[in-house]
Design an enzyme around this catalytic site. Structure first.
Site, short mmCIF file in Angstrom:
data_model
loop_
_atom_site.label_atom_id
_atom_site.label_comp_id
_atom_site.label_asym_id
_atom_site.label_seq_id
_atom_site.Cartn_x
_atom_site.Cartn_y
_atom_site.Cartn_z
N TRP A 97 0.84 -1.19 0.00
CA TRP A 97 0.00 0.00 0.00
C TRP A 97 0.88 1.24 0.00
O TRP A 97 2.09 1.17 0.22
CB TRP A 97 -0.93 0.00 1.23
CG TRP A 97 -2.12 0.91 1.05
CD1 TRP A 97 -2.30 2.15 1.59
CD2 TRP A 97 -3.27 0.67 0.23
NE1 TRP A 97 -3.49 2.69 1.16
CE2 TRP A 97 -4.10 1.80 0.34
CE3 TRP A 97 -3.68 -0.40 -0.57
CZ2 TRP A 97 -5.32 1.90 -0.35
CZ3 TRP A 97 -4.88 -0.31 -1.23
CH2 TRP A 97 -5.69 0.84 -1.12
N ASP A 114 -0.23 12.20 0.38
CA ASP A 114 -1.34 13.06 0.80
C ASP A 114 -2.54 12.19 1.20
O ASP A 114 -2.45 10.97 1.29
CB ASP A 114 -1.70 14.05 -0.31
CG ASP A 114 -2.14 13.38 -1.61
OD1 ASP A 114 -2.46 12.18 -1.60
OD2 ASP A 114 -2.18 14.06 -2.64
N GLU A 136 -3.25 9.37 -1.10
CA GLU A 136 -2.18 8.40 -1.30
C GLU A 136 -1.44 8.64 -2.61
O GLU A 136 -1.17 7.71 -3.37
CB GLU A 136 -2.74 6.98 -1.15
CG GLU A 136 -3.15 6.74 0.28
CD GLU A 136 -4.25 5.72 0.48
OE1 GLU A 136 -4.96 5.40 -0.49
OE2 GLU A 136 -4.41 5.27 1.62
N GLU A 173 -18.43 5.86 -1.32
CA GLU A 173 -17.26 6.74 -1.28
C GLU A 173 -17.45 7.91 -2.25
O GLU A 173 -17.24 9.06 -1.90
CB GLU A 173 -16.01 5.94 -1.65
CG GLU A 173 -14.72 6.74 -1.59
CD GLU A 173 -13.51 5.85 -1.80
OE1 GLU A 173 -12.68 5.77 -0.88
OE2 GLU A 173 -13.40 5.23 -2.87
#
Length: 397
Positions: free
Chosen positions: A116, A166, A169, A353
């Site tokens: 990630w 940020d 990502e 989302e």
């Protein structure tokens, strides 16, 4: 039920509480999304802190306390790792992004094995801020929090100025105003809480002042009137011409788009983080510029060059603009964002989302659908932001 009615607003408050409670892990962690392929099984400090703040404001004290206790265990367990990183930095040795603390954890508090974009500082600052808000609001004590606050504060005090990913990502080699706003709020809360020793309290207070100075000098730039961009070891920063009129916050990297692009995370520096008060000219211009560039009929894009799922409008970002309007006393504008958020709920009352009806980069939608499947739904952060904005507008279940 008619979206925009008092009853519909209150019903979604109740449903949001139910969604979050249903999916909260026995460990106390809030999974980002229980079904979305890329998020399933993981909890973020940033997402979770905002979810916990929504639950705390909604009177769900036990749920929010359980999350903060989980964070305290997760962060406190990394005391030795933080001490080692600080020791290396004190000795003048380099510390790479790969060695820093994770931004997301498994629900039992582990680091996780999946790759990630992991080095993000904002979550640690956001947790410190949300913990302070929760404990002050309800007068509760969270087990293990005192030591975890000291660990997180030491980590941020030493590494706040290091480039990191940020909120979205991206751009690990640059610094970001929204991240600095979160760190500012978190260290301010930690210093005020009396848990830091004399030298540590002084160091945290100095970083709070340094962040405010850095953002004022390099993170505020008149749209279309930047004197120049200077590359530096910390990334590209904008310099403001002396004498220019006060203008909105700009991320220190502006996502590589040039001087007049803003990011929809920037209003968080005003409400709820308080880096600038709502009436300050920089705050007013920031909200106005984010709305001008990124808001569409109540929904809000992340930034103009967004291609993630085609660059749709994010539910949680409508919550941040709504919070700013509510804090400034603009109730009608805040309600407009709250109602747009509510309108995105499906028949079972779950918020996504983002929504894909208005896209910045339509050709890029399919690649993400193929990669990760449909947009995350429910996203618990969306529900948490709905609860925060509803509370600011005194909408109750």
């Amino acid at each position: 039920m008619i979206v925009g009615s008092d009853l519909a607003r209150a019903q979604l408050v109740a449903r949001s509480i139910d969604v979050i409670n249903t999916h909260q892990s026995p460990s106390g962690a809030y999974p980002a999304s229980p079904t979305f392929s890329a998020y399933r099984g993981y909890a973020w400090l940033r997402d979770g802190a905002f979810i916990a703040e929504g639950m705390s404001r909604a009177g769900q004290v036990d749920s929010a306390s359980a999350f903060h206790a989980w964070c305290a265990r997760v962060i406190g367990a990394r005391h030795d790792q933080v001490a080692g990183l600080i020791g290396r930095a004190r000795a003048g040795l380099p510390v790479s992004a790969a060695e820093m603390l994770p931004t997301r954890f498994t629900l039992d508090g582990g680091d996780g094995a999946d790759e990630w974009w992991d080095h993000q500082l904002d979550g640690y600052g956001t947790w410190l801020w949300a913990l302070a808000e929760h404990t002050a609001r309800h007068g509760v004590r969270v087990p293990g929090a005192d030591e975890a606050v000291r660990v997180a504060a030491r980590y941020l005090t030493w590494f706040w100025n290091q480039p990191c990913y940020d909120w979205w990502e991206e751009h690990v080699d640059q610094r970001h105003v929204s991240t600095l706003g979160a760190v500012h709020a978190g260290l301010r809360a930690a210093a005020a809480g009396g848990l830091l020793a004399g030298a540590e309290a002084a160091a945290a207070a100095q970083v709070v002042a340094d962040i405010a100075g850095l953002v004022a000098e390099q993170g505020v730039a008149p749209a279309g009137h930047l004197r120049k961009w200077l590359p530096s070891a910390q990334g590209t920063v904008a310099l403001v011409d002396p004498g220019q009129a006060v203008a909105p916050l700009h991320d220190l990297d502006a996502h590589g788009l040039g001087g007049d692009a803003v990011d929809a995370s920037l209003p968080a520096c005003v409400a709820p983080f308080g880096l600038y008060p709502v009436g300050h000219p920089v705050a007013v211009r920031t909200v106005a510029e984010v709305e001008r560039q990124l808001a569409r009929d109540g929904g809000v894009h992340r930034f103009l060059a967004d291609t993630f799922y085609g660059g749709g409008r994010w539910v949680l970002l409508a919550g941040f603009l709504g919070l700013n309007h509510a804090a400034a006393g603009r109730r009608a504008e805040a309600l407009r964002y709250l109602d747009w958020m509510a309108a995105q709920a499906d028949e079972s009352g779950q918020l996504p989302e983002q929504v894909s009806d208005v896209l910045l980069a339509p050709p890029r939608l399919q690649e993400w659908l193929r990669r990760w499947g449909p947009v995350a739904r429910p996203l618990l952060w969306s529900h948490g932001m709905y609860l925060m904005l509803a509370d600011a507008l005194e909408v109750r279940a």
